[in-house]
Design a protein around this motif. Structure first.
Motif, PDB file in Angstrom:
ATOM      1  N   VAL A   1      31.481  87.503  30.866  1.00 56.63           N
ATOM      2  CA  VAL A   1      31.506  86.947  32.224  1.00 56.63           C
ATOM      3  C   VAL A   1      30.844  85.574  32.236  1.00 56.63           C
ATOM      4  CG1 VAL A   1      30.550  87.230  34.552  1.00 56.63           C
ATOM      5  CG2 VAL A   1      31.637  89.162  33.403  1.00 56.63           C
ATOM      6  N   GLU A   2      29.691  85.439  31.577  1.00 60.95           N
ATOM      7  CA  GLU A   2      29.018  84.147  31.509  1.00 60.95           C
ATOM      8  C   GLU A   2      29.904  83.102  30.850  1.00 60.95           C
ATOM      9  OE1 GLU A   2      24.996  84.010  29.940  1.00 60.95           O
ATOM     10  OE2 GLU A   2      24.695  86.084  30.550  1.00 60.95           O
ATOM     11  N   SER A   3      30.585  83.473  29.772  1.00 65.64           N
ATOM     12  CA  SER A   3      31.407  82.497  29.059  1.00 65.64           C
ATOM     13  C   SER A   3      32.612  82.058  29.901  1.00 65.64           C
ATOM     14  CB  SER A   3      31.862  83.055  27.710  1.00 65.64           C
ATOM     15  OG  SER A   3      32.797  84.086  27.888  1.00 65.64           O
TER      16      SER A   3
ATOM     17  N   ILE B   1      30.180  80.881  22.107  1.00 65.66           N
ATOM     18  CA  ILE B   1      30.892  82.105  22.498  1.00 65.66           C
ATOM     19  C   ILE B   1      32.112  81.761  23.342  1.00 65.66           C
ATOM     20  CG2 ILE B   1      30.754  84.184  23.941  1.00 65.66           C
ATOM     21  CD1 ILE B   1      27.725  84.308  23.080  1.00 65.66           C
ATOM     22  N   ALA B   2      31.895  80.946  24.356  1.00 68.09           N
ATOM     23  CA  ALA B   2      32.995  80.586  25.258  1.00 68.09           C
ATOM     24  C   ALA B   2      34.102  79.873  24.502  1.00 68.09           C
ATOM     25  CB  ALA B   2      32.479  79.718  26.404  1.00 68.09           C
ATOM     26  N   TRP B   3      33.739  78.952  23.628  1.00 71.39           N
ATOM     27  CA  TRP B   3      34.739  78.206  22.860  1.00 71.39           C
ATOM     28  C   TRP B   3      35.532  79.159  21.962  1.00 71.39           C
ATOM     29  CZ3 TRP B   3      36.456  77.171  18.018  1.00 71.39           C
ATOM     30  CH2 TRP B   3      37.304  76.068  17.885  1.00 71.39           C
ATOM     31  N   GLY B   4      34.836  80.041  21.261  1.00 71.72           N
ATOM     32  CA  GLY B   4      35.516  80.980  20.370  1.00 71.72           C
ATOM     33  C   GLY B   4      36.457  81.916  21.111  1.00 71.72           C
ATOM     34  N   LEU B   5      36.008  82.439  22.258  1.00 72.46           N
ATOM     35  CA  LEU B   5      36.863  83.323  23.043  1.00 72.46           C
ATOM     36  C   LEU B   5      38.103  82.605  23.546  1.00 72.46           C
ATOM     37  CD1 LEU B   5      34.168  85.259  25.110  1.00 72.46           C
ATOM     38  CD2 LEU B   5      35.613  86.201  23.294  1.00 72.46           C
ATOM     39  N   LYS B   6      37.956  81.330  23.877  1.00 70.66           N
ATOM     40  CA  LYS B   6      39.070  80.567  24.425  1.00 70.66           C
ATOM     41  C   LYS B   6      40.047  80.080  23.347  1.00 70.66           C
ATOM     42  CE  LYS B   6      40.103  76.608  27.369  1.00 70.66           C
ATOM     43  NZ  LYS B   6      39.528  75.545  28.206  1.00 70.66           N
ATOM     44  N   HIS B   7      39.528  79.686  22.188  1.00 67.59           N
ATOM     45  CA  HIS B   7      40.360  78.975  21.218  1.00 67.59           C
ATOM     46  C   HIS B   7      40.688  79.732  19.932  1.00 67.59           C
ATOM     47  CE1 HIS B   7      40.214  75.282  23.533  1.00 67.59           C
ATOM     48  NE2 HIS B   7      38.899  75.437  23.656  1.00 67.59           N
ATOM     49  N   ILE B   8      40.044  80.842  19.688  1.00 69.96           N
ATOM     50  CA  ILE B   8      40.305  81.580  18.452  1.00 69.96           C
ATOM     51  C   ILE B   8      40.917  82.924  18.827  1.00 69.96           C
ATOM     52  CG2 ILE B   8      39.351  82.519  16.324  1.00 69.96           C
ATOM     53  CD1 ILE B   8      37.045  80.490  16.633  1.00 69.96           C
TER      54      ILE B   8
END
Length: 131
Positions: free
Chosen positions: A125-127, A97-104
């Motif tokens: 918030v967690e991500s 989730i965190a990676w997708g929110l940051k990079h996509i």
């Protein structure tokens, strides 16, 4: 359920079990959105077909990641829930989730129902804290 391994690599072996395009989405729906019934999984925005969903639920049960139990007198109506082993995938999904929110670009945590807004906000918030 055992299948031949392509190699002893843990990435390869894990992907052989849960690396298709649907399995982690079914786990996501159970873990973060509290889905338990076949019909609830069908409501997800990705549009999984009934035969693929039935296959993935059976696979997850065979792998020991999901358990099922009847929820009515009808023997085919089941509630599905994650086992301890299934719940142990939470950190993996949070990193995805965190990676997708940051990079996509233009990604967001899905909202299937208005009540999912709390789950969505919590995951966001967690991500952010995991970045």
């Amino acid at each position: 359920m055992s299948q031949p391994r392509r190699s002893p690599c843990p990435v390869s072996c894990t992907l052989d079990l849960i690396g298709d395009r649907w399995t982690l989405l079914v786990i996501r729906d159970m873990m973060f959105f509290g889905k338990q019934r076949f019909e609830e999984f069908l409501e997800s925005p990705e549009g999984i077909s009934t035969n693929i969903l039935a296959n993935r639920l059976k696979l997850l049960e065979d792998l020991g990641l999901v358990a099922k139990q009847p929820y009515s007198n009808h023997s085919r109506r089941m509630n599905y829930h994650l086992t301890d082993q299934g719940r142990s995938l939470r950190p993996v999904l949070k990193v995805i989730i965190a990676w997708g929110l940051k990079h996509i670009p233009d990604t967001q945590i899905p909202l299937d129902r208005p009540s999912d807004a709390d789950v969505s906000a919590s995951l966001a918030v967690e991500s952010i804290h995991n970045k």
